[in-house]
Design an enzyme around this catalytic site. Structure first.
Site, mmCIF file in Angstrom:
data_model
loop_
_atom_site.group_PDB
_atom_site.id
_atom_site.type_symbol
_atom_site.label_atom_id
_atom_site.label_comp_id
_atom_site.label_asym_id
_atom_site.label_seq_id
_atom_site.Cartn_x
_atom_site.Cartn_y
_atom_site.Cartn_z
ATOM 1 C CB CYS A 76 -0.865 -0.022 1.255
ATOM 2 S SG CYS A 76 -1.789 1.499 1.517
ATOM 3 C CB CYS A 192 -2.866 4.090 -5.520
ATOM 4 S SG CYS A 192 -4.237 3.229 -4.716
HETATM 5 N N1 DGL Z 1 -3.961 0.710 -2.235
HETATM 6 C C1 DGL Z 1 -3.597 1.772 -1.369
HETATM 7 C C2 DGL Z 1 -2.340 2.485 -1.845
HETATM 8 O O1 DGL Z 1 -1.528 1.897 -2.549
HETATM 9 C C3 DGL Z 1 -4.559 2.824 -0.956
HETATM 10 C C4 DGL Z 1 -5.976 2.862 -1.302
HETATM 11 C C5 DGL Z 1 -6.726 3.549 -0.173
HETATM 12 O O2 DGL Z 1 -6.971 2.871 0.815
HETATM 13 O O3 DGL Z 1 -7.008 4.763 -0.286
HETATM 14 O O4 DGL Z 1 -2.111 3.618 -1.496
#
Ligand code: DGL
Length: 282
Positions: A76, A192
């Site tokens: 993440c 993301c």
């Molecule tokens: N998948 C997560 C990232 O790479 C974030 C998505 C979220 O929870 O806003 O930042």
């Protein structure tokens, strides 16, 4: 606690986005066992504060260590940007000799190495952009590369919500890509882990001349090197297993996750993370 090669590699995200990283791991290191945690009850991470993200990352890592993880992948960007350093310090202070791999450095290295013009774009959640982590990583890799950052508050929630392919989504993607087109970038970091799931739409909007970079392959390489350095690669020759934990509804995680991983999610269990989150010194 001593780590052994038979223990699983743990991967976590706020939701299903980290499955794009898990997929690369399943392909690159197929003999490992994997434990994936989606913190769906607290999704989205993209509008959380840095302090909240640091607390969540520690709480999740504690859980994954208790489940026997031999290495933790923070799949993440929001959590990696806010919490990687805090997490490393926390583990060292508590006597855990365990590697934590984030997603910011692997994506940045690929983007900087691949850009011909030295003009790179970043699409990411507001938390990731606000942290400045990509600016710092790009500057450290090459001080003369220009980074054009665009916060995309709606994109991860659209994807996590099941991603309807409608005109509204196309308009949203077009709006986020407009500053990158204007800045004439030749490479765009998908900052993301949810965004590779909409790569076809982003590529059409940005054009064939723009290279999209995500962190998956670089993360898999870093994981392999870290495990090899500590003699922790699983020596088996057949395929390992993968299983899932989520903090909200199991059925919807299973449905969405199966669609995005395009592989069966047989074992998904609900987990309640400790409500008494300790305050972390940062
Ligand atoms: N998948 C997560 C990232 O790479 C974030 C998505 C979220 O929870 O806003 O930042």
């Amino acid at each position: 606690m001593r780590r052994s090669s038979e223990q699983p590699v743990a991967v976590f995200d706020s939701g299903v986005g980290g499955l794009t990283v898990l997929h690369e791991l399943l392909v690159s290191l197929p003999t490992e066992d994997y434990l994936y945690l989606g913190d769906t009850a607290r999704f989205p991470y993209g509008d959380r504060t840095q302090e909240e993200l640091q607390q969540f990352a520690i709480e999740i890592t504690d859980h994954l260590l208790a489940e026997g993880a031999k290495l933790v992948v923070v799949a993440c960007n929001a959590a990696s940007s806010a919490a990687l350093g805090t997490l490393e310090r926390y583990l060292a202070e508590n006597g855990h000799q365990i590697d934590v791999i984030g997603v910011v450095a692997p994506a940045t290295q690929l983007a900087v190495a691949g850009s011909r013009t030295g003009r790179i774009g970043l699409l990411a959640t507001p938390a990731t952009v606000a942290s400045g982590a990509y600016e710092r990583a790009v500057r450290a890799a090459d001080a003369h590369v220009h980074l054009e950052s665009v916060p995309c508050p709606d994109l991860a929630p659209i994807i996590q919500g099941g991603f309807p392919f409608d005109g509204h989504v196309v308009d949203t993607v077009r709006e986020y890509c407009a500053p990158l087109r204007a800045a004439e970038v030749d490479t765009v970091i998908l900052g993301c882990t949810h965004y590779p799931l909409v790569a076809p739409m982003l590529q059409r909007t940005l054009g064939r001349g723009v290279t999209l970079v995500s962190s998956g392959t670089g993360v898999a390489r870093s994981v392999e090197r870290a495990l090899a350095a500590h003699h922790l690669l699983n020596p088996r020759t057949d395929e390992g297993s993968y299983r899932f934990r989520c903090t909200a509804d199991v059925a919807s995680f299973k449905t969405l996750g199966t669609r995005f991983l395009q592989m069966p999610l047989d074992e998904v269990t609900h987990v309640e993370l400790a409500p008494d989150v300790r305050k972390v010194a940062v």
